[in-house]
Design a protein around this motif. Structure first.
Motif, PDB file in Angstrom:
ATOM      1  N   TYR A 138     -12.040  34.306  26.595  1.00 55.53           N
ATOM      2  CA  TYR A 138     -13.439  34.716  26.706  1.00 55.53           C
ATOM      3  C   TYR A 138     -14.155  34.361  25.414  1.00 55.53           C
ATOM      4  CZ  TYR A 138     -17.562  37.555  27.563  1.00 55.53           C
ATOM      5  OH  TYR A 138     -18.847  37.974  27.753  1.00 55.53           O
ATOM      6  N   LEU A 183     -17.162  34.470  22.986  1.00 59.22           N
ATOM      7  CA  LEU A 183     -18.342  35.239  22.612  1.00 59.22           C
ATOM      8  C   LEU A 183     -18.527  35.076  21.123  1.00 59.22           C
ATOM      9  CD1 LEU A 183     -20.518  37.442  23.192  1.00 59.22           C
ATOM     10  CD2 LEU A 183     -18.775  39.084  22.497  1.00 59.22           C
ATOM     11  N   PHE A 224     -20.560  34.233  28.931  1.00 62.91           N
ATOM     12  CA  PHE A 224     -21.893  34.455  29.492  1.00 62.91           C
ATOM     13  C   PHE A 224     -22.970  33.973  28.537  1.00 62.91           C
ATOM     14  CE2 PHE A 224     -19.440  37.291  32.182  1.00 62.91           C
ATOM     15  CZ  PHE A 224     -19.943  36.912  33.418  1.00 62.91           C
ATOM     16  N   HIS A 225     -22.550  33.235  27.510  1.00 66.87           N
ATOM     17  CA  HIS A 225     -23.570  32.600  26.677  1.00 66.87           C
ATOM     18  C   HIS A 225     -24.384  31.626  27.523  1.00 66.87           C
ATOM     19  CE1 HIS A 225     -22.889  34.013  22.642  1.00 66.87           C
ATOM     20  NE2 HIS A 225     -21.604  33.719  22.671  1.00 66.87           N
ATOM     21  N   ARG A 226     -25.632  31.470  27.186  1.00 68.05           N
ATOM     22  CA  ARG A 226     -26.447  30.469  27.863  1.00 68.05           C
ATOM     23  C   ARG A 226     -25.910  29.080  27.516  1.00 68.05           C
ATOM     24  NH1 ARG A 226     -32.695  32.258  27.255  1.00 68.05           N
ATOM     25  NH2 ARG A 226     -32.908  30.069  27.783  1.00 68.05           N
ATOM     26  N   GLN A 279     -19.295  29.601  33.162  1.00 67.98           N
ATOM     27  CA  GLN A 279     -20.039  30.857  33.214  1.00 67.98           C
ATOM     28  C   GLN A 279     -19.348  31.793  34.189  1.00 67.98           C
ATOM     29  OE1 GLN A 279     -24.219  30.397  34.024  1.00 67.98           O
ATOM     30  NE2 GLN A 279     -24.776  30.994  31.965  1.00 67.98           N
ATOM     31  N   GLN A 297     -23.695  41.675  26.517  1.00 67.04           N
ATOM     32  CA  GLN A 297     -23.573  40.236  26.696  1.00 67.04           C
ATOM     33  C   GLN A 297     -24.463  39.724  27.814  1.00 67.04           C
ATOM     34  OE1 GLN A 297     -19.286  39.511  26.338  1.00 67.04           O
ATOM     35  NE2 GLN A 297     -19.386  41.188  24.875  1.00 67.04           N
ATOM     36  N   MET A 298     -25.098  40.628  28.488  1.00 68.32           N
ATOM     37  CA  MET A 298     -26.032  40.229  29.533  1.00 68.32           C
ATOM     38  C   MET A 298     -27.463  40.116  29.018  1.00 68.32           C
ATOM     39  SD  MET A 298     -24.177  39.568  32.017  1.00 68.32           S
ATOM     40  CE  MET A 298     -22.486  39.444  31.476  1.00 68.32           C
ATOM     41  N   GLU A 305     -28.541  38.151  26.655  1.00 67.97           N
ATOM     42  CA  GLU A 305     -28.783  36.709  26.560  1.00 67.97           C
ATOM     43  C   GLU A 305     -28.685  36.039  27.930  1.00 67.97           C
ATOM     44  OE1 GLU A 305     -26.371  34.535  23.604  1.00 67.97           O
ATOM     45  OE2 GLU A 305     -26.204  32.938  25.091  1.00 67.97           O
ATOM     46  N   TYR A 306     -27.654  36.404  28.676  1.00 69.25           N
ATOM     47  CA  TYR A 306     -27.421  35.784  29.988  1.00 69.25           C
ATOM     48  C   TYR A 306     -28.643  35.959  30.892  1.00 69.25           C
ATOM     49  CZ  TYR A 306     -25.364  34.910  34.577  1.00 69.25           C
ATOM     50  OH  TYR A 306     -25.124  34.437  35.844  1.00 69.25           O
TER      51      TYR A 306
END
Lengths: 485, 485
Positions: free
Chosen positions: A387, A389, A440-442, A460, B174-175, B177-178
């Motif tokens: 994962y 992050l 879940f980073h853009r 994602q 973490q959501m 940014e997502y």
């Protein structure tokens, strides 16, 4: 089966040194012009002969009034003319000695009885003059390694390793941009259209021998030559992975495909069985098709289906564990030896089960290098799911804790991300086990760009990562089966 | 069930006008400092009272040596202290008259018998002083509408309509940014941690009454109060959609969840049945959880499950038809009346079945306005799925065909994209039927940004769009059932 790529009827189409172009003009309102503009924009180094009834030059290329006037018989004819004059033009090409053609023009079998008659005539001409034809009703070929692109969208993506044979032209052109988002590109992509002469099986045989192609992707609405498909796939799959997305499975998909290219779809189960028997990895969507290509083209094959999950958040760990379970993968317990090695790196709140959950990263270098190294060195772990992050704010704070001032921390943070991405990516090479990231980073964040640049697939969400891991396991099974048999 | 939001035990936690902060200092190396920095970065307008044994100020806030010294009993205590001193601090807060606390500190029930004893003591204190407690082992609350964020990641995303109750803190932080990638944000998000006192059911009841919350999202590893959950969900779901992702379904997911928050997961089928009975829409992943929230929070509900697909490419049309079929949606044939209205806009090569496949867009304005308008005006079509493709090169070419020079075309193309996005988005409002986009454009392209900005959900790939459409249909069913019963 052909044994060298030069024998392929597609060879001089995908590697044309010269092209006659029919339908391009100096007017931006004709589709042919757009195709020639794409070819030009891609920096095609070969010779282009536009054929045009009145113009002396077309888009700065010297033009010829009739195909008979060309100084040579070029490798390929690209035809983007009104339907009614396509066959006459093809015949003239045949007489001139041109042996390969891409017929972009639509209006053939997919348009009913009249179109079917035109397509029959096209086939007769092709046989008479021993011509290899891609199409009609297609977008032709894109081979970025030769700067060839006969489609109407410029390919701004990189040269890549994904070989595509597609019963949809869109799934060639519209993937240029999509794939470039992951640093991927095509080795060669074929839009096969109505498959009047050359079909998806020919493309598979070509791509099997193409040195740039690491993995073959298929977009299928209906297979015309079932027997040949099975034979080709069986012969190819032990050496090069084949991934297929079949869109004709549901009743609705079947009916849509029929009106698109006139291909007859079969029941879903039939295709499922065919794919399994032939060692073709099945994807459930276009997104999954290229997810699977990404891991199969970049990662070493796993020895088994045991996954170890590394995370510094419980939720992503649980979600990944669940996704692995649903994908049919297993999560072995870590050995006492590994637990002992990990101990110095895991805070008291962390969990050294599987998932290994750090709860927070004491030191990002540990997370990106020391811990995954230990996990990959454990014999029983076949695959690492990690994962990713790295919020810039958190990295900067960590640097400030180490004594950097605000400005220096902001400068150093991106460099640290690059270092970490490289460290993690280095491990799949040295340990020869696949590493798959999820996040879940853009997609446009620095950490995502860096990890991808360093060669790691990162998805994602956990489920895409788990299913991609399963595709690796499935393909490792195909390889193994072929060795045993 | 509570009947006004102020009655919720979470009200003064999510809307705290003042906070005592335990564990923040002027040293960047303590986690508490980061939490207070997040709160500060978000522009919290309330009063902050850091409690610190030695400092006079903490991050520029006037600090107090002991909770007893505070000039008032603030609405909320945020506790990020070492585990061993948490309970004493809580007790001091109780004595001071503080009635609400977020206990971020971990090391309780999730850490075995000793931790469980500490958690029992925490509960005793809470009961003694009538305290509402979120946590322990959580990240607390983020309410962007009140500029509250007790987590360690600054929330740079917008104020939004998604109310989240999560058994993972990461799936709050973490959501940020997502979700911002889709223009979405939280109304309020709760990380519930070990749920020693307040749990996911309390959060649901709060969010049901929260005026900013249009849809409730749940991340679940295991439900502790099954009966209460069912009652709450049954009462809420007819009025506000609830979407849940349950990560404990597979054996692997169950075991991972257990070690994360100590929640006991049940069999997948059990949860499936519970969700169905209670009108909760089930998502299969975190990505899907927010996909569903997106459409449920923005689109009108469909009358039925009939989908019409609009595309200008056969492949995406066939893939979408297949995905709709698999999702249990139906694709009705268009009526003769609609076919007649569409005729002027469809080129000869196009297909006016369902999917409506233009093969190419003669005029992009037709594609974004006139054609979808006709399709939505057909009574039997409940939902429009539309494939969005606007490559800048193609738009610019189209403009040049209309007589613009190169420079003007490059200037006008983005404006045209904005216009089209607005036209399409306007239709779901005027026609009161849902429109869902799908595309393979990269998320950072202008067309994607614009469509999203104008309020349309758009997904990468047809299957996500089809499943989101199905979620709308499922929720329309929940509404209907409640009216009938």
């Amino acid at each position: 089966m052909i044994t060298s790529i030069e024998e392929s009827p597609l060879y001089r189409i995908a590697n044309a040194r010269s092209m006659a172009f029919f339908g391009a003009s100096n007017s931006i309102s004709s589709m042919g012009t757009h195709l020639l503009l794409s070819l030009k924009a891609g920096g095609y180094p070969g010779v282009v002969y536009p054929v045009h009834r009145t113009e002396d030059t077309v888009l700065d290329f010297k033009a010829y009034r009739r195909v008979e006037d060309l100084p040579e018989a070029p490798d390929l004819a690209v035809i983007v003319l009104p339907t009614r004059i396509v066959n006459d033009t093809l015949e003239a090409c045949g007489k001139k000695g041109i042996r390969n053609a891409v017929v972009v023009t639509a209006g053939f079998r997919e348009m009913g009885a009249d179109g079917a008659a035109l397509e029959a005539e096209l086939k007769r001409i092709a046989r008479t003059y021993h011509m290899n034809i891609v199409g009609p009703n297609c977008l032709g070929v894109a081979n970025p390694h030769r700067h060839i692109n006969t489609t109407f969208i410029p390919n701004e993506g990189p040269q890549g390793f994904v070989g595509l044979a597609s019963q949809s032209g869109s799934f060639v052109t519209q993937m240029f941009e999509y794939l470039s988002g992951f640093g991927l590109g095509f080795s060669t992509a074929f839009s096969v259209g109505n498959e009047a002469m050359l079909d998806i099986v020919d493309c598979m045989e070509y791509l099997a021998l193409c040195p740039h192609t690491k993995v073959i992707a298929l977009y299928i609405e209906g297979i015309r030559r079932g027997r040949a498909f099975m034979d080709a796939a069986r012969a190819i799959s032990p050496h090069k992975p084949i991934v297929a997305f079949y869109a004709g499975g549901s009743a609705a998909g079947k009916s849509a495909g029929l009106s698109h290219t006139g291909a007859l779809a079969g029941p879903d189960e039939l295709y499922d069985g065919m794919f399994r028997q032939a060692g073709v990895i099945r994807a459930q969507s276009m997104v999954e098709l290229f997810d699977f290509c990404w891991v199969l083209g970049t990662m070493p094959l796993p020895k088994g289906k045991s996954v170890v999950i590394q995370t510094h958040s419980g939720g992503p760990g649980a979600a990944a564990a669940d996704a692995c379970g649903r994908a049919g993968l297993v999560l072995p317990k870590l050995s006492p030896d590994t637990l002992e090695k990990l101990a110095p790196f895991i805070p008291a709140t962390g969990s050294v089960g599987n998932p290994v959950d750090l709860t927070f990263a004491k030191d990002y270098s540990d997370f990106y290098y020391k811990i995954p190294k230990i996990l990959l060195e454990e014999e029983q772990n076949d695959i690492l799911l990690v994962y990713l992050l790295s919020p810039p704010q958190v990295i900067e704070r960590a640097l400030r804790q180490m004594g950097y001032d605000e400005k220096m921390a902001a400068e150093q943070a991106p460099k640290l991300v690059e270092l970490h991405a490289g460290q993690l990516a280095g491990l799949f090479q040295s340990k020869k086990k696949p590493i798959i990231g999820f996040s879940f980073h853009r997609p446009d964040t620095h950490v995502m760009e860096q990890v991808i640049l360093k060669g790691l697939p990162v998805f994602q969400g956990a489920d895409r990562a788990a299913r991609a891991a399963k595709a690796l396991v499935a393909y490792a099974g195909v390889r193994l089966r072929s060795v045993k048999s």
